[in-house]
Each structure stands twice: as structure tokens, then as C-alpha cells.
Design a protein around this motif. Sequence first.
Motif, mmCIF file in Angstrom:
data_model
loop_
_atom_site.group_PDB
_atom_site.id
_atom_site.type_symbol
_atom_site.label_atom_id
_atom_site.label_comp_id
_atom_site.label_asym_id
_atom_site.label_seq_id
_atom_site.Cartn_x
_atom_site.Cartn_y
_atom_site.Cartn_z
ATOM 1 N N THR A 559 -10.636 14.496 46.331
ATOM 2 C CA THR A 559 -10.987 13.259 47.025
ATOM 3 C C THR A 559 -11.942 13.559 48.186
ATOM 4 O OG1 THR A 559 -8.846 12.376 46.443
ATOM 5 C CG2 THR A 559 -10.010 11.250 48.217
ATOM 6 N N GLN A 560 -12.974 12.708 48.292
ATOM 7 C CA GLN A 560 -13.927 12.878 49.386
ATOM 8 C C GLN A 560 -13.189 12.977 50.720
ATOM 9 O OE1 GLN A 560 -16.598 9.661 48.707
ATOM 10 N NE2 GLN A 560 -17.864 11.039 47.466
ATOM 11 N N GLY A 561 -13.601 13.907 51.557
ATOM 12 C CA GLY A 561 -12.973 14.030 52.872
ATOM 13 C C GLY A 561 -11.840 15.040 52.876
ATOM 14 N N ASP A 562 -11.445 15.533 51.707
ATOM 15 C CA ASP A 562 -10.360 16.522 51.653
ATOM 16 C C ASP A 562 -10.964 17.904 51.948
ATOM 17 O OD1 ASP A 562 -8.163 18.049 51.123
ATOM 18 O OD2 ASP A 562 -7.677 17.102 49.205
ATOM 19 N N GLN A 563 -11.039 18.199 53.263
ATOM 20 C CA GLN A 563 -11.800 19.378 53.736
ATOM 21 C C GLN A 563 -11.288 20.696 53.184
ATOM 22 O OE1 GLN A 563 -14.389 18.852 55.485
ATOM 23 N NE2 GLN A 563 -14.133 16.853 56.443
ATOM 24 N N LYS A 564 -9.988 20.768 52.952
ATOM 25 C CA LYS A 564 -9.435 22.092 52.630
ATOM 26 C C LYS A 564 -9.843 22.597 51.242
ATOM 27 C CE LYS A 564 -4.988 20.121 51.171
ATOM 28 N NZ LYS A 564 -5.443 18.736 51.334
ATOM 29 N N LEU A 565 -10.292 21.682 50.357
ATOM 30 C CA LEU A 565 -10.516 22.078 48.959
ATOM 31 C C LEU A 565 -11.604 23.138 48.805
ATOM 32 C CD1 LEU A 565 -10.204 18.685 47.013
ATOM 33 C CD2 LEU A 565 -8.441 20.348 47.605
ATOM 34 N N ALA A 566 -12.659 23.024 49.632
ATOM 35 C CA ALA A 566 -13.804 23.931 49.469
ATOM 36 C C ALA A 566 -13.362 25.392 49.528
ATOM 37 C CB ALA A 566 -14.844 23.636 50.533
ATOM 38 N N ALA A 567 -12.378 25.664 50.383
ATOM 39 C CA ALA A 567 -11.949 27.061 50.542
ATOM 40 C C ALA A 567 -11.031 27.496 49.398
ATOM 41 C CB ALA A 567 -11.203 27.202 51.876
ATOM 42 N N LEU A 568 -10.604 26.561 48.571
ATOM 43 C CA LEU A 568 -9.604 26.887 47.551
ATOM 44 C C LEU A 568 -10.182 27.036 46.157
ATOM 45 C CD1 LEU A 568 -6.765 24.383 48.629
ATOM 46 C CD2 LEU A 568 -7.024 26.791 49.229
ATOM 47 N N ALA A 569 -11.490 26.803 46.001
ATOM 48 C CA ALA A 569 -12.036 26.770 44.637
ATOM 49 C C ALA A 569 -13.458 27.302 44.609
ATOM 50 C CB ALA A 569 -12.015 25.335 44.129
ATOM 51 N N ASP A 570 -13.928 27.659 43.417
ATOM 52 C CA ASP A 570 -15.325 28.077 43.261
ATOM 53 C C ASP A 570 -16.251 26.864 43.335
ATOM 54 O OD1 ASP A 570 -15.147 31.075 42.172
ATOM 55 O OD2 ASP A 570 -13.475 29.897 41.404
ATOM 56 N N HIS A 571 -15.780 25.748 42.791
ATOM 57 C CA HIS A 571 -16.566 24.508 42.818
ATOM 58 C C HIS A 571 -15.628 23.344 43.101
ATOM 59 C CE1 HIS A 571 -20.329 26.031 40.952
ATOM 60 N NE2 HIS A 571 -19.502 26.899 40.396
ATOM 61 N N VAL A 572 -16.134 22.369 43.859
ATOM 62 C CA VAL A 572 -15.372 21.132 44.048
ATOM 63 C C VAL A 572 -16.301 19.965 43.738
ATOM 64 C CG1 VAL A 572 -13.991 19.716 45.623
ATOM 65 C CG2 VAL A 572 -14.080 22.188 45.953
ATOM 66 N N ILE A 573 -15.790 19.013 42.949
ATOM 67 C CA ILE A 573 -16.522 17.757 42.728
ATOM 68 C C ILE A 573 -15.719 16.685 43.456
ATOM 69 C CG2 ILE A 573 -17.287 16.082 41.015
ATOM 70 C CD1 ILE A 573 -17.211 18.432 38.955
ATOM 71 N N TYR A 574 -16.366 16.045 44.418
ATOM 72 C CA TYR A 574 -15.649 15.033 45.207
ATOM 73 C C TYR A 574 -15.858 13.644 44.608
ATOM 74 C CZ TYR A 574 -14.945 18.611 48.732
ATOM 75 O OH TYR A 574 -14.545 19.758 49.378
ATOM 76 N N VAL A 575 -14.761 12.877 44.561
ATOM 77 C CA VAL A 575 -14.854 11.478 44.112
ATOM 78 C C VAL A 575 -14.318 10.587 45.237
ATOM 79 C CG1 VAL A 575 -14.649 12.027 41.657
ATOM 80 C CG2 VAL A 575 -12.572 11.551 42.977
ATOM 81 N N PRO A 576 -14.740 9.313 45.268
ATOM 82 C CA PRO A 576 -14.283 8.443 46.356
ATOM 83 C C PRO A 576 -12.773 8.216 46.330
ATOM 84 C CG PRO A 576 -16.129 7.451 45.173
ATOM 85 C CD PRO A 576 -15.710 8.639 44.379
ATOM 86 N N GLU A 577 -12.242 7.949 47.505
ATOM 87 C CA GLU A 577 -10.798 7.684 47.683
ATOM 88 C C GLU A 577 -10.386 6.415 46.932
ATOM 89 O OE1 GLU A 577 -8.724 8.786 51.041
ATOM 90 O OE2 GLU A 577 -7.227 8.390 49.464
ATOM 91 N N VAL A 578 -9.246 6.478 46.246
ATOM 92 C CA VAL A 578 -8.711 5.315 45.546
ATOM 93 C C VAL A 578 -7.210 5.559 45.365
ATOM 94 C CG1 VAL A 578 -9.274 6.302 43.269
ATOM 95 C CG2 VAL A 578 -9.037 3.839 43.497
ATOM 96 N N SER A 579 -6.427 4.477 45.242
ATOM 97 C CA SER A 579 -4.978 4.659 45.074
ATOM 98 C C SER A 579 -4.685 5.534 43.864
ATOM 99 C CB SER A 579 -4.287 3.308 44.828
ATOM 100 O OG SER A 579 -4.475 2.480 45.909
ATOM 101 N N GLU A 580 -3.610 6.289 43.970
ATOM 102 C CA GLU A 580 -3.301 7.273 42.920
ATOM 103 C C GLU A 580 -3.283 6.641 41.522
ATOM 104 O OE1 GLU A 580 0.330 9.376 43.638
ATOM 105 O OE2 GLU A 580 0.231 10.436 41.715
ATOM 106 N N LEU A 581 -2.599 5.501 41.378
ATOM 107 C CA LEU A 581 -2.445 4.945 40.032
ATOM 108 C C LEU A 581 -3.735 4.315 39.504
ATOM 109 C CD1 LEU A 581 1.191 3.492 39.969
ATOM 110 C CD2 LEU A 581 0.355 5.765 39.370
ATOM 111 N N LEU A 582 -4.693 4.109 40.385
ATOM 112 C CA LEU A 582 -5.979 3.577 39.919
ATOM 113 C C LEU A 582 -7.044 4.683 39.844
ATOM 114 C CD1 LEU A 582 -6.177 0.200 41.905
ATOM 115 C CD2 LEU A 582 -5.240 0.626 39.631
ATOM 116 N N SER A 583 -6.604 5.926 40.049
ATOM 117 C CA SER A 583 -7.590 7.012 40.151
ATOM 118 C C SER A 583 -8.171 7.516 38.821
ATOM 119 C CB SER A 583 -6.978 8.198 40.907
ATOM 120 O OG SER A 583 -5.893 8.724 40.148
ATOM 121 N N PRO A 584 -7.492 7.337 37.667
ATOM 122 C CA PRO A 584 -8.020 7.990 36.452
ATOM 123 C C PRO A 584 -9.469 7.637 36.123
ATOM 124 C CG PRO A 584 -5.783 7.307 36.044
ATOM 125 C CD PRO A 584 -6.172 6.740 37.394
#
Length: 619
Positions: A559-584
Motif C-alpha cells: 500500500t502506498q505510504g507503507d514506508q517499511k516495505l522498501a527495506a524488506l524486498a528487492d522490488h515493491v509495487i505500490y497501489v493506492p490505499e483501499v479497504s481490505e475487502l475491496l482491495s483485490p
Amino acid sequence: MCGIVGYIGPRQAADVLLSGLARLEYRGYDSAGIVVNGEQPDLEVRKTEGKLANLRQLLADRPVQGKSGIGHTRWATHGPPNEVNAHPHLDCSGKIVVVHNGIIENFAQLRTQLVSSGHRFVSDTDSEVIAHLIEHYLHHVADQDRPSERDFLQAVTQTIMRLEGAYALAIMHRDFPDMLVAARKDSPLIIGHGVGENIIASDIPAVLEYTHEVVVLHDGELALVHADDLEVFNLSLERLEPELMDIEWDLADTEKGEYEDFMLKEIYEQPRALRDTLRGRMADDGTLQLSELAMSDDEIRELRHVYLIACGTSYHAGRIAKILIERWAQLSVDVVASSEFRYGSPLIDEHTLIVAITQSGETTDTMAGVTEAHLKRARVIGITNVLGSRITREADGILYTVAGPEIGVAATKTFTTQIAAVTVLALKLAQVRGTLPQAEIEALFAELSRVPDLVERVLADTDAIVAAAALFEGVDSSLFLGRGIGVPVAMEGALKLKEISYIHAEAYPAGEMKHGPIALITSRVPVVAVATSSATHEKVLSNVAETQARDARVLLVGTQGDQKLAALADHVIYVPEVSELLSPIVSVVPLQLLAYHVTKARGCNPDMPRNLAKSVTVE
Ligand code: M6R
């Protein structure tokens, strides 16, 4: 599987057949052929192994002239994809010619009988028996030298009554250049009704260049087709009133336009397709509008169980629907692959609802499940993208997705619109059953209505996706992980990658990795994880860390704005924030594009993956 087309009218038939087959090539592409009835009259057959381009070249070298003809693009079932097995198929006299989509299950028995009465077969196909059987019956009903159109129709009818299995047929007789015969059972067939011309086809895109008026042929019907006239009969040869439909699709919807591939075009069409699918679904008073379900509120309240049946990508939409219906409408749900449903022992009573999801509306496995459900007296709702398709006639209620024609074999816009449709369905069930507060229903629908804008944002900047495709260079296998509603998203991401790039991709619930699949992890097995905001977000990240500790290279969809992800992966693709059940919907779009770019980098054709066809009308 297999596309058939037939033309009769003032144009050169070969041109119309080729352009029709080009629009049906998604249904099969391992060989192709046409036959045109020339001026003499004389049947001119041209067929080749391989894609339509080979047939086009053959026709450029050896053109055919004539105003009626039939054609076929094949997805092999019986016999290898070579020139001999390519359609059309002729009888012994060389006067009767047939193209067929489907499978004749009793062909071996018919063939043995025909051979023993002197017929000579040249191909390994099941389809060739049809031409010989018509010849056999024509011999019995008519004076062989002067059969009438009526004799021919009668011989076709007698033949059809001997066939077991599925068929869509276009048939010609050399001596009747002004007439084609079409027939169907369990395989799709329509007839485009033009001015002074008619076009038989497996699917609507093949006729749109000539007409938007279509006759849908039903199971057990056959049509006698002339240039300026079209009659429909049942198998007792009683005339029926043809069912005419106006098709709203534009020809441009069936063309690539500025895009390199249909798949890419269809991915980019998703915001429009989603808006069209959601339009008008909530009235001003907050009531969800789904009158097509044809269920009373009492019937909805009395439901006790739901079975979702579907195949492939549509099955993944079913997995998402299960989560939404259970959570919001508090109904227990089973999702079953259609091919398993009919051979299982589903517990069905009058309080059971069957929801069959099929974009094409023709998938044999799913339609067999619908038949099975009806035998057990269950109510069936179909979710489909194709007007007039088989499910629209066989289900008790229909919910349409409004994706427009999808030509790429890999389902993309039909998947996300299926998710939109099942989300509205789940909210509707919850509204009627009173299991979710009205304010929450309205808020969820309002957020769902904004999802097309979020998809637009994902599509506006795809640099990170293109960069992440590099992870798959020289790779043979990969893992896709998620939790909760992220599992079906991971499953769909894996299916997209494997079906078009041929890289093995296995989807797994992230928490299950440690129970076996983690043994597969090496630096050569990339891990893709759906790690958007969710109740189990931290758990997903721990599972990903477990794979990294074993050298995995990792791509996260976060999710966009989730700063910690960059340090945890080789690549991150950010998508806009949305409720969990509407996220697919939002999180699957980058996975569609990832599969597309990996496939292009490997030099493969995303629109026509090997061994596959868009519409699967065999068991
Ligand atoms: O027409 P349907 O939705 O019934 O088709 C089901 C599957 O054949 C289809 O989703 C298939 O898995 C696609 N190739 C997926 O991209």
C-alpha cells in the motif's frame, strides 16, 4: 474451443471468412481452413497447419472466388494439429463439407459403422464422421443425383440426431451454393443477420463488421441460411421464430487499436469496464439494484448455503466472493471448481443458491454444474460477460459484467468486473438479510465506486512493474503468496504468469509455506507477495522474511505510504490505499501487468498462449 464461421452474400466469401477467423483466433490457433463454393459450382478447400497467418499466405498464393463458404480455426482434440486434421472435412463424394466446434463422443462407433458400409476417412478427427453421416442419410432420403435443399436439411437433421456430445456446425453442399446450414448443441453459435447477407459464427466479434443484428441459435435448433433469408427449425423440422438481438458492442472494441496486444488493451480498459459494471447498481434511497437475480427478498432471507462454481480465473473471483458473502451476508459458502462439482456430492436443497461464474457463459464444466444443480432443484444465478451465451438461457437469474469483448486468452477485465459484480451481490444479500448496517453498505458501495479511479492511478505509472519483471529473467519457477483475501489475488497472479509466460508459478497461503513449499525456495525461485494493508499484514511480512532468509528474491505488492516495505524486498509495487475487502481489484492489476511484461521479455505472445483457448467447451 475452435472458431467457426460461414458466409453467404454478395461479397467474396474468402475475405469475410478470413476476417471472421481472425476475430475468432483466440478460440484456437493450431490449424485453420476454409472452403468456398465457386462459380461452377465447385468446392475449393484451402487449409494449413499453424496460425491463421499461414492460411492467409496460402490464400494469397492460391486465391479462391465465390460468394458462399465456411471456415474454421482449430484447437486440437482428436488427432494432431496438422493439415489433414484441419477443418473443413468432406464426405466421400466431395460434395458435403463441414466445420465443427465441439466433441462427438460416439465418433468411434459411428466411424466403424460408416467404414463398414464403405466410407473412406482421411483424418483422425471426430468431426469427419459428420460429413460422412450426412452423405449416408442423403443417400437414403433422396435421389442421389438430384437431392433438393429439403432432402439435404433432412439428412443433416437425421445426422444430428445420431450425434452424442457437443457441436456447433456449419455445413455446405456443393450443389447448393446459395445455402448454408448451421446447427448447435452445447457449443456456441450465432448468425449475424445483415442486409442481403448472413454470417454464421462462434462468437459476436466475427460478425460486427457486417451487422449488429444477431440470431442466437439454441441447443437442438438448426438454421437454413440464404443470403437474404434465414429460417430456424427444431429437429422435427418445424419452423421456429428466430430470436433476434441487437448487439451494442463496437467493432473498435474487438480491435487492438494503439496497443501492441489485446491483453494490454484489455488491462487498460479496466477503469471503464468497472464503471460500466457498477453503473446504476445503487438507487438514491440506498437500495442495491439487482432485479436480474429474479429472487424475492423472502427467498434471499431463507437461503442457508451458497455454492460458487467456476473455472480458472472465474474460480478465483469465486474465492473472493466467498470471503465477502460469508463476512457481510453471514451465509456459509463453498467454492468448487466446476469440473469437480458435478462429480462430487454437493448438499443441495431449496435453501441453496448456486452462483455460476463464467465470463464466456459457455464453459462446458461450469454449464454441466448448472445442469447438475437444476437436477437437484437448486436456484442458479449466472455471472457472465456475454449476452445471449448459454448460461443466460440456462440460469434462473443473470448478473452481467459490462467488460465488453475480451479477446486475449488471459482473462483480465472480465476478472476485475466479476469481482465488482460479486461485491455488489454480497452487499445485496447482506442488505436484504439485514446482516450489515445500511450506513456501512452505502459506505462500502461508495468506496467500491471509487475503485475504478484507483485502478486508473495504478495504470498511470507502471515503471515499478516493468522494473520488477527483471526478477523473472532466466527463472523456471516462482511462488505467489498472500493471506485472507490476498490468497485468491495471489492465485490469479500465478495463473496469469504461468499461462502466458510458461514460468511455473504456484500460489500458496503465506502461512502454509512453512508446512512444505518453503523447501522449494532458492535464489532462483522469486517470491511475489500480496502485502497490502490488511488484518494479517504483519504476518505476511514475517512469512516473506522466512523466504528471504532462504535467499529468495522478493517482490511485494504493498500500500502506498507503507514506508517499511522498501527495506524488506528487492522490488515493491505500490497501489493506492483501499479497504481490505475491496482491495483485490486494485492489487491484481499490477500482477496482470507483471505477467504481461515478463511474457513480452521472453518473446512469447500473451494473446495466444500455447495449448490454450479462450472458451473451453470440452470436458
Ligand atoms: O469463460 P469462463 O470464465 O468460464 O472461463 C474459465 C477459464 O477457462 C478461464 O478463466 C481461463 O482460466 C483463462 N485462461 C484465465 O486467464
